[in-house]
Design an enzyme around this catalytic site. Structure first.
Site, PDB file in Angstrom:
ATOM      1  CD  GLU A 147      -6.014   0.145 -25.948  1.00  0.00           C
ATOM      2  OE1 GLU A 147      -4.694  -0.033 -25.566  1.00  0.00           O
ATOM      3  OE2 GLU A 147      -6.643  -0.895 -26.130  1.00  0.00           O
TER       4      GLU A 147
ATOM      5  CB  CYS B 172      -3.138  -0.776 -22.501  1.00  0.00           C
ATOM      6  SG  CYS B 172      -3.540  -2.126 -21.481  1.00  0.00           S
TER       7      CYS B 172
ATOM      8  CG  ASN C 216       2.434  -1.788 -25.586  1.00  0.00           C
ATOM      9  OD1 ASN C 216       2.645  -1.492 -26.416  1.00  0.00           O
ATOM     10  ND2 ASN C 216       2.477  -3.227 -25.231  1.00  0.00           N
ATOM     11  CB  VAL C 217       4.947   1.971 -21.325  1.00  0.00           C
ATOM     12  CG1 VAL C 217       6.289   2.499 -20.641  1.00  0.00           C
ATOM     13  CG2 VAL C 217       4.722   3.333 -22.419  1.00  0.00           C
TER      14      VAL C 217
ATOM     15  CB  CYS D 239      -8.122   0.305 -22.329  1.00  0.00           C
ATOM     16  SG  CYS D 239      -6.492   0.148 -21.780  1.00  0.00           S
TER      17      CYS D 239
ATOM     18  CE1 TYR E  82       8.007  -9.200 -16.132  1.00  0.00           C
ATOM     19  CE2 TYR E  82       6.309 -11.060 -15.938  1.00  0.00           C
ATOM     20  CZ  TYR E  82       7.481 -10.573 -16.177  1.00  0.00           C
ATOM     21  OH  TYR E  82       8.757 -11.491 -16.367  1.00  0.00           O
TER      22      TYR E  82
HETATM   23  O1  LIG Z   1      -5.765  -3.534 -26.258  1.00  0.00           O
HETATM   24  C1  LIG Z   1      -4.546  -3.627 -25.806  1.00  0.00           C
HETATM   25  C2  LIG Z   1      -4.018  -5.153 -25.416  1.00  0.00           C
HETATM   26  C3  LIG Z   1      -2.822  -5.091 -24.827  1.00  0.00           C
HETATM   27  N1  LIG Z   1      -2.126  -4.178 -24.814  1.00  0.00           N
HETATM   28  C4  LIG Z   1      -0.782  -4.141 -24.177  1.00  0.00           C
HETATM   29  C5  LIG Z   1      -0.554  -4.533 -22.717  1.00  0.00           C
HETATM   30  C6  LIG Z   1       0.681  -5.299 -22.620  1.00  0.00           C
HETATM   31  O2  LIG Z   1       1.954  -4.467 -22.738  1.00  0.00           O
HETATM   32  C7  LIG Z   1       0.593  -6.149 -24.009  1.00  0.00           C
HETATM   33  C8  LIG Z   1       0.319  -7.553 -23.598  1.00  0.00           C
HETATM   34  O3  LIG Z   1      -0.923  -7.592 -23.161  1.00  0.00           O
HETATM   35  O4  LIG Z   1      -0.152  -5.618 -24.676  1.00  0.00           O
HETATM   36  C9  LIG Z   1      -2.299  -2.831 -25.186  1.00  0.00           C
HETATM   37  O5  LIG Z   1      -1.396  -1.938 -25.032  1.00  0.00           O
HETATM   38  N2  LIG Z   1      -3.727  -2.750 -25.733  1.00  0.00           N
HETATM   39 ZN   LIG Z   2      -5.557  -1.926 -21.899  1.00  0.00          ZN
END
Ligand SMILES: O=c1ccn([C@H]2C[C@H](O)[C@@H](CO)O2)c(=O)[nH]1
Ligand SMILES: [Zn+2]
Length: 134
Positions: free
Chosen positions: A50, A48, A37-38, A85, A43
């Site tokens: 994925e 994410c 995740n970035v 996602c 915000y």
């Molecule tokens: O399946 C998921 C759930 C959350 N996030 C990230 C989004 C955000 O950066 C942080 C909190 O929601 O986690 C993901 O990357 N994948």
């Molecule tokens: Zn997601």
């Protein structure tokens, strides 16, 4: 794949949520493409793990996938993909595997189509439509 997704948590850029997520995508040709995740100061622009993995893969020419593993630091729950996602995953088929893991390596696995029942998919755009004025 599960250990690759767990390793990717180290790359997570999550200064706002402090919620690390890693993903590892297994392409049909055996290639593994990872993502994290970035987040962003604006915000809502955060992406994410994925979707990072999927966009990396597609931009490298991969479109057929066998599975994706997702890892977070949650102790007692398997990490589940968010709605955005799920939509991104089903774009590439309703019948491939999503491994939702815990840090101890245990997992729950579901098909992309199970995670998004009745999804809007590429074929939806090909169905007959009523005509309309331009
Ligand atoms: O399946 C998921 C759930 C959350 N996030 C990230 C989004 C955000 O950066 C942080 C909190 O929601 O986690 C993901 O990357 N994948
Ligand atoms: Zn997601």
């Amino acid at each position: 794949m599960i250990s690759a997704s767990s390793n990717m948590k180290k790359k997570s850029y999550c200064p706002y949520s402090k919620f690390r997520v890693g993903a590892a995508l297994l392409c049909e040709d055996g290639t593994i493409i990872t993502g994290c995740n970035v987040e962003n100061a604006s915000y809502g622009l955060s992406i994410c793990a994925e979707r990072t993995a999927l966009t990396k893969a597609v931009s490298e020419g991969h479109r057929r996938f066998k599975a994706i593993a997702v890892a977070s630091d949650l102790k007692t729950s398997f990490i589940v993909p968010c709605g955005a996602c799920r939509q991104f995953l089903i774009e590439f088929g309703a019948d491939w595997d999503v491994y939702m893991t815990k840090p101890d390596g245990t997992f729950d696995v579901k098909k992309t189509g199970e995670l998004l029942p009745n999804g809007f998919v590429p074929e939806s755009l090909e169905e007959e439509r009523v005509s309309h004025m331009a």
